[in-house]
Design a protein around this motif. Structure first.
Motif, mmCIF file in Angstrom:
data_model
loop_
_atom_site.group_PDB
_atom_site.id
_atom_site.type_symbol
_atom_site.label_atom_id
_atom_site.label_comp_id
_atom_site.label_asym_id
_atom_site.label_seq_id
_atom_site.Cartn_x
_atom_site.Cartn_y
_atom_site.Cartn_z
ATOM 1 N N ASP A 186 0.872 -1.168 0.000
ATOM 2 C CA ASP A 186 0.000 0.000 0.000
ATOM 3 C C ASP A 186 0.906 1.214 0.000
ATOM 4 O O ASP A 186 1.694 1.416 0.921
ATOM 5 C CB ASP A 186 -0.937 0.014 1.210
ATOM 6 N N ASN B 102 -7.838 2.173 2.070
ATOM 7 C CA ASN B 102 -8.418 1.190 1.177
ATOM 8 C C ASN B 102 -9.001 0.053 2.029
ATOM 9 O O ASN B 102 -8.260 -0.734 2.625
ATOM 10 C CB ASN B 102 -7.342 0.657 0.227
ATOM 11 N N LYS C 76 -7.888 -3.567 1.833
ATOM 12 C CA LYS C 76 -6.594 -3.956 2.388
ATOM 13 C C LYS C 76 -6.542 -3.862 3.911
ATOM 14 O O LYS C 76 -5.773 -4.597 4.551
ATOM 15 C CB LYS C 76 -5.489 -3.057 1.798
ATOM 16 N N THR D 97 -4.425 -5.971 8.736
ATOM 17 C CA THR D 97 -4.775 -6.679 7.494
ATOM 18 C C THR D 97 -5.405 -8.038 7.797
ATOM 19 O O THR D 97 -5.481 -8.897 6.919
ATOM 20 C CB THR D 97 -3.542 -6.887 6.604
ATOM 21 N N TYR E 254 4.866 4.074 2.995
ATOM 22 C CA TYR E 254 4.379 2.877 2.309
ATOM 23 C C TYR E 254 4.587 1.651 3.187
ATOM 24 O O TYR E 254 5.395 1.662 4.126
ATOM 25 C CB TYR E 254 5.049 2.674 0.949
#
Length: 549
Positions: free
Chosen positions: A326, A335, A338, A390, A541
């Motif tokens: 991501d 998102n 995710k 996640t 990230y």
């Protein structure tokens, strides 16, 4: 970082480099008055009226309007004490008289002085340390830059006796910046003269590395420790004396090195007496009390071999195929394909945490995920923040995780990048296993933790190591883990600082999921700063790599 019933670790309270000197309002310029000095010869008794042979004398000076006290001992040594309390060891064997001059300094150079005569008996001798220090003739010592903890600090009593519990430099930490690189070029030579007395020459190659508290006094500018042009190369006398710090006998040689004329051993902290914790032919570990703050003990490691930084081998990962990521591009919300939000406080998440997690405290701005901890009343709690996972959306076994992130600032903040075994709901914790890729706390700036929790090793007995990232809260760094059936490596910027040998019996051979969160307080985060208002954990990230098929 933690599980639903726990998730933590700990290390210190690193208000480390906060200067502990007093601030004085100069106001009206007044001269110190009513200077009074008392002395106590250590070990004095009816049987030993001049002391116990250590040569040690305790001095206590006080005066109205005084800011510091200089003691000139009459044996070639002198020192400055902000408190007026000090102990000095006189080292000429036998019973000797010394005239000690005490100068109380006030504002604008005003001072008052008095003298005291002390009669002291000394019979101290440590030929082994003398031989090791000088090599029997002459020996040069260098800062042991390649050693962890070659410079460090801790409390001067209690748990700080043997190690720098608040800060310990990593190998060659000071080599990169011009403000500190002079530290590693120092040469300290101890020699025996014709009378078998020790002499000392400090070759600093033109610059000495000064503690921040002394920078302005010696002509430096700016903030922080720094190298300053300073000539201290004259030959100085050295004496050995019994150490008086109170360090337990099994943790020290019991001998102190005393350098005349305010001499220093490399890093300048306003001290001229260094207790020798250990010494052999090629290594020496010393401890000194900071000149203007007797609560701080500084530690230095020296070696007879001047080292150079080894070229870091570039880390070679066995996992190079990107399988999930991501990048948090653009602006907006997470998102949901995710990530999951975990909300609430969940009874402190097993760690007495103080925050209430919401979905509103995680936002994407300019391609950065920002997890915001805010001091605000939220559902009965004093702080809000966010926690995302996640779980059930992305779970994997073995691979490399890389997260580029910048830490929040503020006492009590506790950001974490971590993984939990996907069978956690059934197996529980620590049975499911936990891999803390990165934990950090605002009360311990610059220290990064990598930790494993599993049956037999969890909570305070977790398998953990730390590394120093001095600018963790001001710059982005890559925090990662390399996980295989054989080992688990913890890395910062592709440099390994913690390695664990994985086995078939560990819980680290099954799927795990990712977690990012910013907690407040708790068993690891510690006390929240009274002026805390908001802090942000920034993530550029998250990337997961596995081996190509």
């Amino acid at each position: 970082m933690k599980n639903l019933i726990k998730i933590s670790l700990s290390v210190l309270t690193l208000a480390l480099f906060v200067s502990c000197t007093q601030d004085y309002d100069i106001g009206e310029i007044t001269k110190p008055t009513n200077l009074d000095v008392t002395t106590e010869v250590v070990g004095q008794s009816e049987e030993m009226p001049n002391g116990d042979g250590s040569g040690a004398v305790k001095f206590s000076a006080s005066a109205d309007n005084a800011m510091s006290y200089r003691f000139i001992y009459g044996d070639g040594f002198e020192e400055v004490s902000a408190s007026g309390e000090t102990t000095h060891s006189f080292n000429k064997n036998g019973v000797n008289d010394y005239t000690v001059k005490v100068i109380a300094s006030g504002t604008a150079g005003n001072s008052a002085n008095t003298t005291e005569t002390v009669t002291v008996f000394s019979d101290f001798s440590d030929p082994e340390t003398k031989q090791l220090l000088t090599g029997g003739s002459t020996k040069t010592w260098y800062v042991a830059a390649a050693e962890p903890g070659h410079l460090g600090v801790g409390p001067s009593s209690g748990e700080g006796f043997t190690s720098p519990v608040w800060y310990a430099a990593v190998p060659f930490e000071k080599a990169g910046a011009p403000s500190s690189s002079c530290f590693y070029t120092d040469e300290m030579t101890f020699s025996l003269n014709a009378n078998d007395n020790i002499e000392y020459v400090y070759n600093n190659n033109g610059q000495t590395f000064f503690n921040v508290d002394y920078v302005a006094e010696f002509g430096g500018s700016g903030e922080g420790d720094q190298c300053i042009d300073y000539d201290d190369s004259s030959v100085k006398s050295v004496s050995l004396s019994p150490a008086t710090s109170g360090v337990p006998a099994e943790l020290t040689t019991g001998t102190a090195i005393n350098i005349s004329d305010g001499g220093t051993m490399s890093y300048y902290i306003g001290a001229s007496t260094y207790e020798v914790l250990s010494i052999d032919e090629n290594t020496m570990h010393v401890r000194a009390i900071m000149g203007n703050n007797p609560a701080l003990a500084w530690y230095l490691k020296f070696t007879t071999a001047q080292g150079e930084p080894e070229e870091e081998e570039e880390f070679q990962s066995e996992f190079n195929e990107l399988v999930w990521s991501d990048e948090f591009d653009g602006d907006g919300t997470l998102n949901s394909d995710k990530w999951n939000f975990e909300t609430g406080n969940n009874d402190g998440w097993g760690n007495q945490e103080l925050q209430y997690y919401t979905e509103e405290n995680a936002v994407i701005e300019d391609g950065i995920l920002k997890i915001n901890a805010v001091a605000e009343s939220t559902n009965g709690f004093d702080y809000s923040s966010a926690r995302i996972t996640t779980m059930d959306k992305f779970e994997f076994t073995y691979g490399r995780v890389e997260v580029r992130a910048k830490m929040p600032e503020g006492g009590g903040t506790w950001p974490a990048i971590w993984m939990l075994g996907a069978n956690f709901p059934e197996a529980g914790w620590p049975e499911a296993g936990e891999i803390d890729i990165m934990e950090y706390k605002g009360n311990e700036p610059g220290v990064v933790h990598g930790t494993l929790h599993m049956p037999g090793n969890f909570a305070g007995d977790a398998i953990t190591e730390t590394t120093t990232v001095s600018d963790a809260a001001s710059e982005f760094h890559n925090y990662g883990v390399e996980w295989s059936e054989d080992r688990i490596l913890f890395l910062v910027d592709d440099v390994v600082y913690h390695e664990f040998e994985n086995t078939a019996d560990s819980p680290f051979n099954d799927p795990f999921f990712l977690i990012l969160n910013l907690a407040m307080g708790g068993t690891f985060g510690g006390d929240v700063a009274g002026d805390f208002s908001q802090a942000t954990f920034e993530i550029d990230y998250v990337r997961v790599y596995q081996a190509a098929e």
